[in-house]
Scaffold this motif. Sequence first.
Motif, PDB file in Angstrom:
ATOM      1  N   ALA A 329      41.699 -47.152  59.934  1.00  0.00           N
ATOM      2  CA  ALA A 329      42.706 -46.224  60.753  1.00  0.00           C
ATOM      3  C   ALA A 329      43.749 -45.873  59.802  1.00  0.00           C
ATOM      4  O   ALA A 329      44.411 -44.552  59.651  1.00  0.00           O
ATOM      5  CB  ALA A 329      43.185 -47.011  61.951  1.00  0.00           C
ATOM      6  N   THR A 331      43.653 -45.561  56.512  1.00  0.00           N
ATOM      7  CA  THR A 331      43.247 -44.427  55.580  1.00  0.00           C
ATOM      8  C   THR A 331      43.229 -42.779  56.332  1.00  0.00           C
ATOM      9  O   THR A 331      43.637 -41.926  55.883  1.00  0.00           O
ATOM     10  CB  THR A 331      41.817 -44.743  54.968  1.00  0.00           C
ATOM     11  OG1 THR A 331      41.948 -46.116  54.927  1.00  0.00           O
ATOM     12  CG2 THR A 331      41.316 -43.764  54.016  1.00  0.00           C
ATOM     13  N   ILE A 332      42.625 -43.188  57.733  1.00  0.00           N
ATOM     14  CA  ILE A 332      42.667 -41.949  58.292  1.00  0.00           C
ATOM     15  C   ILE A 332      43.660 -41.269  58.538  1.00  0.00           C
ATOM     16  O   ILE A 332      44.058 -40.026  58.414  1.00  0.00           O
ATOM     17  CB  ILE A 332      41.751 -42.103  59.633  1.00  0.00           C
ATOM     18  CG1 ILE A 332      40.299 -42.601  59.505  1.00  0.00           C
ATOM     19  CG2 ILE A 332      41.874 -40.799  60.695  1.00  0.00           C
ATOM     20  CD1 ILE A 332      39.721 -43.030  60.539  1.00  0.00           C
ATOM     21  N   THR A 335      45.299 -39.955  55.541  1.00  0.00           N
ATOM     22  CA  THR A 335      44.980 -38.594  54.992  1.00  0.00           C
ATOM     23  C   THR A 335      45.206 -37.449  55.787  1.00  0.00           C
ATOM     24  O   THR A 335      45.765 -36.359  55.439  1.00  0.00           O
ATOM     25  CB  THR A 335      43.315 -38.850  55.188  1.00  0.00           C
ATOM     26  OG1 THR A 335      43.141 -39.746  54.175  1.00  0.00           O
ATOM     27  CG2 THR A 335      42.748 -37.590  54.374  1.00  0.00           C
ATOM     28  N   PHE A 400      44.110 -27.801  62.906  1.00  0.00           N
ATOM     29  CA  PHE A 400      43.269 -28.629  63.674  1.00  0.00           C
ATOM     30  C   PHE A 400      42.856 -29.691  63.104  1.00  0.00           C
ATOM     31  O   PHE A 400      42.773 -30.790  63.604  1.00  0.00           O
ATOM     32  CB  PHE A 400      42.169 -27.734  64.118  1.00  0.00           C
ATOM     33  CG  PHE A 400      40.853 -28.627  64.585  1.00  0.00           C
ATOM     34  CD1 PHE A 400      40.886 -29.202  66.132  1.00  0.00           C
ATOM     35  CD2 PHE A 400      39.618 -28.956  63.795  1.00  0.00           C
ATOM     36  CE1 PHE A 400      40.033 -29.924  66.454  1.00  0.00           C
ATOM     37  CE2 PHE A 400      38.733 -29.735  64.726  1.00  0.00           C
ATOM     38  CZ  PHE A 400      38.824 -30.257  65.704  1.00  0.00           C
ATOM     39  N   TRP A 401      42.299 -29.599  61.864  1.00  0.00           N
ATOM     40  CA  TRP A 401      41.765 -30.778  61.239  1.00  0.00           C
ATOM     41  C   TRP A 401      42.860 -31.809  60.874  1.00  0.00           C
ATOM     42  O   TRP A 401      42.592 -33.253  61.219  1.00  0.00           O
ATOM     43  CB  TRP A 401      41.313 -30.639  59.753  1.00  0.00           C
ATOM     44  CG  TRP A 401      39.815 -29.531  59.963  1.00  0.00           C
ATOM     45  CD1 TRP A 401      39.641 -28.321  59.881  1.00  0.00           C
ATOM     46  CD2 TRP A 401      38.600 -30.059  60.661  1.00  0.00           C
ATOM     47  NE1 TRP A 401      38.396 -27.798  60.295  1.00  0.00           N
ATOM     48  CE2 TRP A 401      37.891 -29.049  60.752  1.00  0.00           C
ATOM     49  CE3 TRP A 401      38.199 -31.193  61.131  1.00  0.00           C
ATOM     50  CZ2 TRP A 401      36.597 -28.891  61.147  1.00  0.00           C
ATOM     51  CZ3 TRP A 401      36.846 -31.525  61.510  1.00  0.00           C
ATOM     52  CH2 TRP A 401      36.100 -30.298  61.505  1.00  0.00           C
ATOM     53  N   LEU A 404      43.552 -33.622  63.825  1.00  0.00           N
ATOM     54  CA  LEU A 404      42.446 -34.575  64.553  1.00  0.00           C
ATOM     55  C   LEU A 404      42.693 -35.974  63.675  1.00  0.00           C
ATOM     56  O   LEU A 404      42.322 -36.766  64.377  1.00  0.00           O
ATOM     57  CB  LEU A 404      41.005 -33.761  64.064  1.00  0.00           C
ATOM     58  CG  LEU A 404      39.802 -34.399  64.241  1.00  0.00           C
ATOM     59  CD1 LEU A 404      39.436 -34.246  65.920  1.00  0.00           C
ATOM     60  CD2 LEU A 404      38.663 -34.143  63.572  1.00  0.00           C
ATOM     61  N   LEU A 405      42.663 -35.598  62.459  1.00  0.00           N
ATOM     62  CA  LEU A 405      42.970 -37.057  61.735  1.00  0.00           C
ATOM     63  C   LEU A 405      44.057 -37.902  62.207  1.00  0.00           C
ATOM     64  O   LEU A 405      43.920 -39.122  62.461  1.00  0.00           O
ATOM     65  CB  LEU A 405      42.776 -36.831  60.281  1.00  0.00           C
ATOM     66  CG  LEU A 405      41.607 -36.296  59.622  1.00  0.00           C
ATOM     67  CD1 LEU A 405      41.848 -35.706  58.305  1.00  0.00           C
ATOM     68  CD2 LEU A 405      40.636 -37.323  59.492  1.00  0.00           C
ATOM     69  N   LEU A 408      43.082 -39.030  65.628  1.00  0.00           N
ATOM     70  CA  LEU A 408      42.057 -40.183  65.410  1.00  0.00           C
ATOM     71  C   LEU A 408      42.660 -41.598  65.015  1.00  0.00           C
ATOM     72  O   LEU A 408      42.162 -42.657  65.382  1.00  0.00           O
ATOM     73  CB  LEU A 408      41.193 -39.862  64.384  1.00  0.00           C
ATOM     74  CG  LEU A 408      39.872 -40.756  64.292  1.00  0.00           C
ATOM     75  CD1 LEU A 408      39.220 -41.202  65.590  1.00  0.00           C
ATOM     76  CD2 LEU A 408      38.736 -39.894  63.304  1.00  0.00           C
ATOM     77  N   SER A 409      43.749 -41.464  64.102  1.00  0.00           N
ATOM     78  CA  SER A 409      44.046 -42.600  63.629  1.00  0.00           C
ATOM     79  C   SER A 409      44.809 -43.695  64.667  1.00  0.00           C
ATOM     80  O   SER A 409      44.675 -44.978  64.331  1.00  0.00           O
ATOM     81  CB  SER A 409      45.011 -42.577  62.339  1.00  0.00           C
ATOM     82  OG  SER A 409      46.245 -41.965  63.093  1.00  0.00           O
ATOM     83  N   VAL A 410      45.107 -43.163  65.693  1.00  0.00           N
ATOM     84  CA  VAL A 410      45.747 -44.036  66.532  1.00  0.00           C
ATOM     85  C   VAL A 410      45.144 -43.869  67.913  1.00  0.00           C
ATOM     86  O   VAL A 410      45.823 -44.441  69.014  1.00  0.00           O
ATOM     87  CB  VAL A 410      47.375 -43.674  66.662  1.00  0.00           C
ATOM     88  CG1 VAL A 410      48.248 -44.205  65.535  1.00  0.00           C
ATOM     89  CG2 VAL A 410      47.635 -42.404  67.062  1.00  0.00           C
ATOM     90  N   ALA A 411      43.670 -43.392  68.170  1.00  0.00           N
ATOM     91  CA  ALA A 411      43.368 -43.191  69.164  1.00  0.00           C
ATOM     92  C   ALA A 411      42.750 -44.549  69.985  1.00  0.00           C
ATOM     93  O   ALA A 411      42.316 -44.587  70.922  1.00  0.00           O
ATOM     94  CB  ALA A 411      41.989 -42.159  68.808  1.00  0.00           C
ATOM     95  N   ALA A 419      48.992 -41.657  70.779  1.00  0.00           N
ATOM     96  CA  ALA A 419      47.954 -40.530  70.665  1.00  0.00           C
ATOM     97  C   ALA A 419      47.976 -39.680  71.883  1.00  0.00           C
ATOM     98  O   ALA A 419      47.970 -38.264  71.808  1.00  0.00           O
ATOM     99  CB  ALA A 419      46.569 -40.960  70.310  1.00  0.00           C
ATOM    100  N   ILE A 479      40.580 -32.207  52.732  1.00  0.00           N
ATOM    101  CA  ILE A 479      40.638 -33.560  52.950  1.00  0.00           C
ATOM    102  C   ILE A 479      40.185 -34.506  51.741  1.00  0.00           C
ATOM    103  O   ILE A 479      41.121 -35.476  51.783  1.00  0.00           O
ATOM    104  CB  ILE A 479      39.427 -33.793  54.245  1.00  0.00           C
ATOM    105  CG1 ILE A 479      39.733 -33.021  55.553  1.00  0.00           C
ATOM    106  CG2 ILE A 479      39.533 -35.257  54.519  1.00  0.00           C
ATOM    107  CD1 ILE A 479      38.849 -33.180  56.444  1.00  0.00           C
TER     108      ILE A 479
END
Lengths: 491, 494
Positions: A329, A331-332, A335, A400-401, A404-405, A408-411, A419, A479
Amino acid sequence: MIDFVSVAILLLSANSLLLPLLQIPKQRNPRLPGYVLAGVLAAVVVLIGLSTEYPGTIAWFGTLLSEDILGAVFAMVTVGITLAVTVASFDWQKGPNAPVYYSLLSFTALGMLLLSYSSDLLMLFVSWELMSLPTYVLAGFDKKLRSNEAAVKYAVIGAMSSAIILYAISLAYGLTGSTQISAVVQGFYQLLATQSSSSVLASLAILLFIAGFGFKMSIVPFHMWIPDAYEGAPTTVSALLAAATKKAGFVAAIRVVLAITTVYVLTKSPLFTTADVLAALALLTMTVGNISALTQKSMTRLLAYSSIAQAGYILIGFVAYANSPGSTAATIGMTGAVLHVINHAILTGVAFLAAALVLMQLRRADLGAYNGLGRRMPITALTLSIALLALAGVPPLSGFWSKLLLFLSVANGPFLWLAVAGILNSALSLGYYGWVVKRMYFDDPESPEKVPEPFWFVLVFAVMVGLIIGIGLFPQQAINFASGAVPNIAG
Amino acid sequence: MSYVLSLLIFLPLAASPAIYLITRANKRWGIYASLALGTVVFLISAYVAGKVYASPPQGGQYLFQERYSWINFNFLGLDYLVGVDGLSSPLILLSALLTVLVVYGSRKLIDHHEPAYYALIFLFEGSIMGVFTSLNLIMFYIFWEVVLIPMFFFIGIWGGPRRKYAALKFIIFTYSGSTIMLLGFLYVYLGMTNAGMAVSFDIPSLAGKIPMGLQYLPLLASFIGFAVKLPLVPFHTWLPDAHVEAPAPISVLLAGVLLKMGGYGFLRISLGLFPNASAQFGWVFLALGLFSMFYGALAAILQKDLKKMIAFTSINHMGFVLFGAYATIVSGSLLGVQGAIFMMFVHGLAVGCLFMLSGYIHHQAGTRDIPALKGLGTTMPRTATVLVLASVAAMGLPPFASFLAEFMVIAAGISAYAILAVSVLVPIITAGYFLWMIKRTVLSAPEGSPVHDMEWSDVAAFSVYLIPLVILIVASYFILTPALPVATFLRGLA
């Protein structure tokens, strides 16, 4: 091996110092200083790019600078945005003061370049000042009351944030005996291990760092100066402030605060962790930014609040990292944060430049000037629409990307609420981004005649829109670049 | 590897700028080019649907599958993955057919900014194809969002007097719903990553693999996204506004294609990926579907605007889709999912026809107000005939296939809970308000000046909507045979 970064630094320093000399001779071409700076900045971008292909060490600067991908990303972004601002300035900044203007831009770029690579707290502070001082002058460059007011406000707040950072640095030095960031991190780790009573001071230092950098990053509650400064300053300079110098705040925060977070928890029996502090700030920043943006009547203020809100999204990645460094998470999240820094620089930069063009041609900055812009300035309107939709995170555009990341990292896990807040904020933001698009395409213009769109602006718009759509459709490279920076955080 | 589906998605997208330029040079040629392009896409989709009918893929399998690596990191992998099965092929066919009809119907009804209009139609078509063929959740989401952008401009530029309000309301409602849906997908991904499981965003490899504990929140999140789109009462308030303001051809796309995204999402994702949680709360969804059916039907009675009445009919019919889908999960009767898929197809044609007709009537008679429209049977006999036939199709009476679809869904509902037999009342109410509308408009005495009736070429275009409905009541196997493995698969998951 050639030391590309050092060459870039020297080139930019020489350029900054020599540009004002162009003021002395009777000039043939009033645009010459701009062309010189654009050439130099383009060369610097290429050199930074080469340095990532052929990594070496920045030998000429000892341990003050460290060459890594994290630095390269931020150097590339900040210098690239300065380049865009320079090119867009060709048409309105060509008077007798032009050499000074471009020299100030050049100094700012140099400060940001050094800051990106700084691995020592003192170096970091010196570059911070080198970056900030010219922007105080730039903000007041218009010699109008509003512009000067903005400059003074910005300078006072800027000086305060510098003082806070300096205090934090002195605390860190006192606790660890070093200004080298990696040594400071080690020292904090020792403090934690020995259960030293000075850990309160260490926590204070971290909070002061967050506050000091927070002014530049436009984190709520350190954001009050932003809308006034962005609105008062010449709009191209606002583009520089929002898209470039703000990013420098992020690299400083990553290098110092997140690096320390890797080994250090804020309190011994944690009532709250650094992740909690960052999460609260992220929530505040997103929400305050978006809600305030909804009610703005001026485009520059709207963009200023939008830029505040975007800083909140970037902090989500910091939260994921601070929560459990080393996890997937994290890393995501980082990034996503670095990618969002890149995207946001491009998007906010181009949006401010579009606003600058509208202001230059129509002499108006209120939202009413944007009515029917799709018919009057079709290229500008299309560019602005794409940038705004990308800022809202609409796929398949670049924004968007990164969002998204970040989401996602705290989803899943303790920060799921963040999130949810981020997603709802994202939807809310479409309320004002869509409102501007609505004005440009659905409303009727006040006067129907077309407005000329100068070549240099169109060129910048085309390149930026190309990047927005390019990253949106084929995000792999971007990315990859952003994720390369993540291992550098721990130092 | 096949490339048919990519062609289906990217041909319209890539050709859209060309359509813009051609229409800008010459409007007539632009419409011809749009018709030609629409027909080509329709033929491709017919080929796909034919293949799916000829050899229906097994449950959880897909035809015409394509996979390319797109984003590849150790922390995030995304493949470009598309495929079709018995659920998506009718929807692809329907979208392509309606696009051709919409282009044809727009030539008289759209009279400004034509280049952008026809270009956006194909942007819409390409992205809707993407929604129905994507087998990767993120791709699905991307196309899902891209669909919104042309629709936002359709309503905002070519719409009625309150178009700006309706366009913003539409995009904010649907965008909010879909971002929440996305968060649900992300929750599953990160949850499975944290649990150390092999994970991807691919629908085929996720189906049946998501642990029970990770199903509840995403089910709720995706429910919000799909319920807004379907739309399910009480998430429906954007729909009447959008329909009333949108130009008639766009209403056809809105009701015929865009609403199907919601139904498709419920079947493909809510049932396909979160089956256990869906089964556990099946009765909630059945109740919501039933409520939507009744609400849509009852609210339609009260409408004075013909178009608004049809819009509420859509809500009513789309309630059937949700109802049927969950009836299968609760009762095990395969008729539910089959009926839902069938319902989506026939609703697209029947209601699409009605929407186009409402635009036509508005254009000719100058009003859509049911009380103000008098004596259409005398003044516009051909229009009136089409209106009566399309109404019969929407009521769900034989010989139109809508009858079969409603019958299947209600039968499945009864086998879930006997009390759901009350759903029989919905088609009765629907028939009631349609007949009342016909009595007031077609059978009343004419008033005012005579108006032009439709030309025979238009009658032909309208019959393209209705003839398939008659054929399908006999040839229902064309849709139901490929739908059977899908229904069996979804039932088996729960």
